[in-house]
Enzyme design. Sequence first.
Site, short mmCIF file in Angstrom:
data_model
loop_
_atom_site.label_atom_id
_atom_site.label_comp_id
_atom_site.label_asym_id
_atom_site.label_seq_id
_atom_site.Cartn_x
_atom_site.Cartn_y
_atom_site.Cartn_z
N LYS A 13 0.83 -1.22 0.00
CA LYS A 13 0.00 0.00 0.00
C LYS A 13 0.86 1.26 0.00
CE LYS A 13 -1.97 -1.04 3.94
NZ LYS A 13 -1.28 -2.28 4.25
N ARG A 88 -9.65 0.83 8.41
CA ARG A 88 -9.05 -0.44 8.77
C ARG A 88 -10.03 -1.35 9.51
NH1 ARG A 88 -3.45 0.33 8.54
NH2 ARG A 88 -2.28 -1.49 9.20
N ARG A 122 11.98 -5.88 5.76
CA ARG A 122 11.90 -4.47 5.37
C ARG A 122 12.83 -3.62 6.24
NH1 ARG A 122 6.19 -1.63 5.36
NH2 ARG A 122 6.11 -2.57 7.42
N ARG A 153 11.47 -1.30 11.33
CA ARG A 153 10.33 -0.75 12.05
C ARG A 153 10.08 -1.59 13.30
NH1 ARG A 153 5.25 0.43 8.11
NH2 ARG A 153 4.15 -0.73 9.72
N ARG A 164 -0.28 -8.56 13.51
CA ARG A 164 -0.85 -7.63 12.52
C ARG A 164 -1.65 -8.40 11.46
NH1 ARG A 164 4.46 -4.81 10.79
NH2 ARG A 164 3.19 -3.83 9.17
P1 AP5 Z 1 4.88 -1.50 1.86
O1 AP5 Z 1 4.58 -0.75 0.63
O2 AP5 Z 1 5.54 -0.79 2.99
O3 AP5 Z 1 3.56 -2.26 2.34
P2 AP5 Z 1 2.34 -1.74 3.17
O4 AP5 Z 1 1.14 -2.47 2.67
O5 AP5 Z 1 2.29 -0.24 3.19
O6 AP5 Z 1 2.76 -2.33 4.58
P3 AP5 Z 1 2.74 -1.68 6.00
O7 AP5 Z 1 3.50 -2.63 6.89
O8 AP5 Z 1 3.19 -0.26 6.02
O9 AP5 Z 1 1.22 -1.76 6.29
P4 AP5 Z 1 0.54 -1.82 7.60
O10 AP5 Z 1 -0.85 -1.69 7.13
O11 AP5 Z 1 0.78 -2.98 8.49
O12 AP5 Z 1 1.22 -0.63 8.42
P5 AP5 Z 1 0.75 0.83 8.73
O13 AP5 Z 1 1.94 1.68 8.75
O14 AP5 Z 1 -0.43 1.22 7.93
O15 AP5 Z 1 5.76 -2.77 1.46
C1 AP5 Z 1 6.21 -3.71 2.43
C2 AP5 Z 1 7.59 -4.27 1.99
O16 AP5 Z 1 7.41 -5.00 0.79
C3 AP5 Z 1 8.65 -3.18 1.68
O17 AP5 Z 1 9.91 -3.69 2.06
C4 AP5 Z 1 8.55 -2.99 0.18
O18 AP5 Z 1 9.76 -2.54 -0.37
C5 AP5 Z 1 8.21 -4.41 -0.28
N1 AP5 Z 1 7.34 -4.45 -1.46
C6 AP5 Z 1 6.29 -3.62 -1.76
N2 AP5 Z 1 5.71 -3.99 -2.92
C7 AP5 Z 1 6.41 -5.08 -3.36
C8 AP5 Z 1 6.29 -5.94 -4.50
N3 AP5 Z 1 5.34 -5.75 -5.44
N4 AP5 Z 1 7.17 -6.96 -4.62
C9 AP5 Z 1 8.14 -7.17 -3.68
N5 AP5 Z 1 8.30 -6.39 -2.57
C10 AP5 Z 1 7.45 -5.38 -2.42
O19 AP5 Z 1 0.19 0.65 10.24
C11 AP5 Z 1 1.05 0.33 11.31
C12 AP5 Z 1 0.24 0.27 12.60
O20 AP5 Z 1 -0.36 1.58 12.85
C13 AP5 Z 1 -0.94 -0.70 12.62
O21 AP5 Z 1 -0.55 -2.00 12.94
C14 AP5 Z 1 -1.84 -0.05 13.69
O22 AP5 Z 1 -1.37 -0.35 14.98
C15 AP5 Z 1 -1.65 1.44 13.43
N6 AP5 Z 1 -2.65 1.97 12.48
C16 AP5 Z 1 -2.41 2.46 11.22
N7 AP5 Z 1 -3.55 2.84 10.64
C17 AP5 Z 1 -4.54 2.59 11.53
C18 AP5 Z 1 -5.95 2.72 11.50
N8 AP5 Z 1 -6.59 3.20 10.41
N9 AP5 Z 1 -6.66 2.36 12.59
C19 AP5 Z 1 -6.05 1.89 13.69
N10 AP5 Z 1 -4.72 1.71 13.78
C20 AP5 Z 1 -3.97 2.04 12.71
#
Ligand code: AP5
Length: 209
Positions: A13, A88, A122, A153, A164
């Site tokens: 994402k 989410r 990552r 992270r 997660r």
């Molecule tokens: P990346 O693009 O970073 O993936 P992502 O889907 O953004 O993963 P995140 O871990 O950031 O998502 P998340 O939803 O768990 O975390 P968030 O920060 O939102 O890619 C991941 C890896 O894969 C990278 O190394 C990248 O280079 C690689 N990659 C990407 N595309 C690829 C491909 N096609 N092929 C190969 N490799 C690839 O949330 C973190 C925490 O915040 C949550 O757990 C929660 O506690 C809190 N939080 C956030 N939003 C909310 C909400 N709305 N409500 C409540 N709590 C929330």
Amino acid sequence: MNIVFLGAPGAGKGTQASMLAKKYQIPHISTGDIFRQNIKDQTPIGLVAKGYIDRGQLVPDEVTVELVKGRICQDDCVNGFILDGFPRDVAQAEALANFAKIDAVIDIVIPLDRLTKRLTGRRICAKCGESYHVDFLGGVSNCSKCDGELIQRADDTVETVQNRLNVYTVKTAPVIEFYENTGLLKDVNGDQPVQDVFQEIIEVLNDLH
Ligand code: AP5
């Protein structure tokens, strides 16, 4: 255009939202990034969020919804925005429907068993947030864009990643059904190279015009 990105942790994402934001010149709003910045700055929101994020749980809806509501009212969102990581759960999706008109919801689909390796490998730049994977770093430990230090992270450990993914299955997967019922949902295959995922997203969005 107001766009929502859905997908499991590690689906891509953040990577895709950041590329699309550059192409469309609209802000990329990642609730995870906003929380991490608040944690770094030790703000009241950061202090609340830290415990939840470190355990891989969702930050309470009342905190998150208000944060997003405030953010998308800002001037830079007048021509559109991309939400990454919000909504989410179904309560967040219902709340969003009350304060914003969403034009497209892109679900980046990938088998969950592919994601643990992506996330635990990552590394992100401590300075600019750029994302890398250890498999492609060849031992380099600094960011190629700004020379910042590459770090893991806090929630990318094996145990927290598992939590997660469980939270995603229980709480976030039902959001897909919510958007299926609105007719806004478009699936994109996330299990292919980054540029191919991006191409598919662009095609989906072009078809909407
Ligand atoms: P990346 O693009 O970073 O993936 P992502 O889907 O953004 O993963 P995140 O871990 O950031 O998502 P998340 O939803 O768990 O975390 P968030 O920060 O939102 O890619 C991941 C890896 O894969 C990278 O190394 C990248 O280079 C690689 N990659 C990407 N595309 C690829 C491909 N096609 N092929 C190969 N490799 C690839 O949330 C973190 C925490 O915040 C949550 O757990 C929660 O506690 C809190 N939080 C956030 N939003 C909310 C909400 N709305 N409500 C409540 N709590 C929330």
